[in-house]
Design a protein around this motif. Structure first.
Motif, short mmCIF file in Angstrom:
data_model
loop_
_atom_site.label_atom_id
_atom_site.label_comp_id
_atom_site.label_asym_id
_atom_site.label_seq_id
_atom_site.Cartn_x
_atom_site.Cartn_y
_atom_site.Cartn_z
N UNK A 23 9.74 -14.67 -20.35
CA UNK A 23 10.60 -14.60 -19.16
C UNK A 23 9.75 -14.87 -17.92
N UNK A 24 10.13 -15.90 -17.16
CA UNK A 24 9.50 -16.21 -15.88
C UNK A 24 10.53 -15.84 -14.81
N UNK A 25 10.39 -14.66 -14.23
CA UNK A 25 11.47 -14.12 -13.39
C UNK A 25 11.23 -14.27 -11.90
N UNK A 26 10.23 -15.07 -11.52
CA UNK A 26 10.00 -15.35 -10.10
C UNK A 26 9.69 -16.82 -9.92
N UNK A 27 10.49 -17.68 -10.55
CA UNK A 27 10.15 -19.10 -10.62
C UNK A 27 11.33 -19.99 -10.29
N UNK A 28 11.09 -20.96 -9.40
CA UNK A 28 12.10 -21.99 -9.20
C UNK A 28 12.24 -22.77 -10.50
N UNK B 89 13.11 -18.12 -20.74
CA UNK B 89 14.13 -17.85 -19.72
C UNK B 89 13.46 -17.84 -18.35
N UNK B 90 14.11 -18.47 -17.39
CA UNK B 90 13.60 -18.53 -16.03
C UNK B 90 14.69 -18.12 -15.05
N UNK C 198 20.06 -19.03 -13.66
CA UNK C 198 19.09 -18.74 -14.71
C UNK C 198 19.05 -19.93 -15.67
N UNK C 199 17.88 -20.19 -16.21
CA UNK C 199 17.70 -21.25 -17.19
C UNK C 199 17.24 -20.65 -18.51
N UNK C 200 17.75 -21.21 -19.61
CA UNK C 200 17.36 -20.74 -20.93
C UNK C 200 17.06 -21.94 -21.81
N UNK D 297 22.02 -23.54 -18.48
CA UNK D 297 22.03 -23.08 -17.09
C UNK D 297 23.27 -22.23 -16.86
N UNK D 298 23.06 -21.05 -16.27
CA UNK D 298 24.23 -20.25 -15.89
C UNK D 298 24.01 -19.62 -14.53
N UNK D 299 25.14 -19.40 -13.85
CA UNK D 299 25.11 -18.81 -12.52
C UNK D 299 24.94 -17.30 -12.61
#
Length: 331
Positions: free
Chosen positions: A43-48, A71-72, A93-95, A113-115
């Motif tokens: 999980x990269x939770x601080x990434x554009x 997941x980003x 979010x990207x998966x 991709x989901x909002x």
């Protein structure tokens, strides 16, 4: 305060934490942890999203690392292929779960991709829910929120590899985790690291700025990798040769420990407390040395007032107190 520190201090004050890590720095550090990622959710939770070099690294290395999922999430950004401008109160979010048959590179159509309902802040409920499902967090978090960020990772018992300012070692909340062996430094903590920044980012010191291929970079010379993933460097024993003498190693005036100006000068035969620079933690082998504490916390406990250690009437810069394991002056 030095001129070199001012951009980081300004970032903390203004919450301008958009320092984008270079792929070369990510590759260099991640090469030491290959065995940790098999069948793991990263999980990269601080990434554009797709412009993040952390996303690029893990998507390209997905099969080699044998990852389960990537997941980003980002903060206030709904554009998967642009750096965040923080011009929206929503995020995405990207998966990604691997290449499709016959492919060897990730394609945008393969990325889910989901909002998000909210802005993608790592502290939000929906991002915490994703964190709970993840195995390892790897990212460059906001330096201004480093204490809170690390505390969250520890609270949810997550494995992690993150970047942070070296001075974060001296934060009470962070150093407590060092003492509890819940965090330690990674491998590549030396030299200067260059971070891409938005074109509008104000860099006043010209030596800290460069332009390459139309991109703007800012250099920082005291950035470390923080982790709780084991690695070889953590088990390398420091080879010491100097002998203790009272003349060479004076004691502090406000704490019972000797001053050791650099880790290479640690006396091989001293059994008591020793004050060393915080950079020692880059070489700390927990099987060789105990961590006793850090100056301001120790003096607070001793005299009820926080203070750096004093030698010859002057305060020393931040010192970590250590002690040899199994050393006796009688040996």
């Amino acid at each position: 305060m030095t001129a070199d520190n001012q951009p980081l201090i300004a970032a903390a004050a203004a919450r301008k934490d958009e320092f984008y890590t270079q792929l070369t720095d990510i590759e260099k550090e991640l090469s030491h942890y290959q065995n940790h990622f098999k069948n793991k959710v990263v999980y990269c939770n601080c990434d554009d999203p797709t412009v993040s070099n952390f996303f690029k690294y893990f998507s390209m290395k997905f099969e080699d690392l044998r990852l389960k999922k990537l997941i980003t999430t980002c903060y206030k950004n709904q554009q998967r292929d642009l750096f965040s401008q923080h011009d929206t109160e929503r995020a995405i979010a990207l998966e990604y779960d691997g290449f499709r048959d016959g492919e060897r590179t990730p394609k945008l159509d393969d990325i889910g991709v989901w909002n998000l309902r909210g802005d993608g802040d790592f502290r939000s409920g929906e991002c915490v829910d994703i964190l709970k499902r993840a195995d390892i967090v790897v990212t460059n978090p906001p330096f201004s929120l480093f204490r809170e960020y690390v505390a969250q990772l520890v609270e949810f018992d997550k494995k992690f590899l993150i970047l942070g300012d070296q001075n974060a070692i001296s934060y009470k909340e962070v150093f407590n985790f060092f003492e509890q062996r819940k965090i330690w430094l990674g491998v590549d903590n030396g030299g200067t690291k260059w971070f891409e920044v938005n074109e509008s980012y104000d860099i006043r010191t010209q030596s800290r700025k460069k332009i390459e291929n139309g991109k703007k970079f800012f250099s920082m010379g005291r950035i470390c990798w923080y982790t709780n993933l084991d690695h070889f460097k953590r088990h390398e024993e420091l080879i010491l040769y100097k002998k203790y003498t009272p003349e060479a190693y004076p004691k502090y005036e406000n704490y019972d420990a000797i001053e050791v100006a650099q880790f290479a000068d640690i006396p091989v035969d001293y059994e008591g407390n020793m004050g060393v620079p915080i950079t020692f933690l880059d070489r700390h082998n927990p099987d060789q040395f105990d961590l006793i504490g850090i100056d301001r916390m120790l003096t607070k406990t001793l005299i009820g007032k926080q203070s750096r250690f004093i030698l010859n009437g002057k305060e020393k810069f931040a010192r970590v107190v250590i002690r040899h394991k199994g050393v006796s002056n009688g040996n």
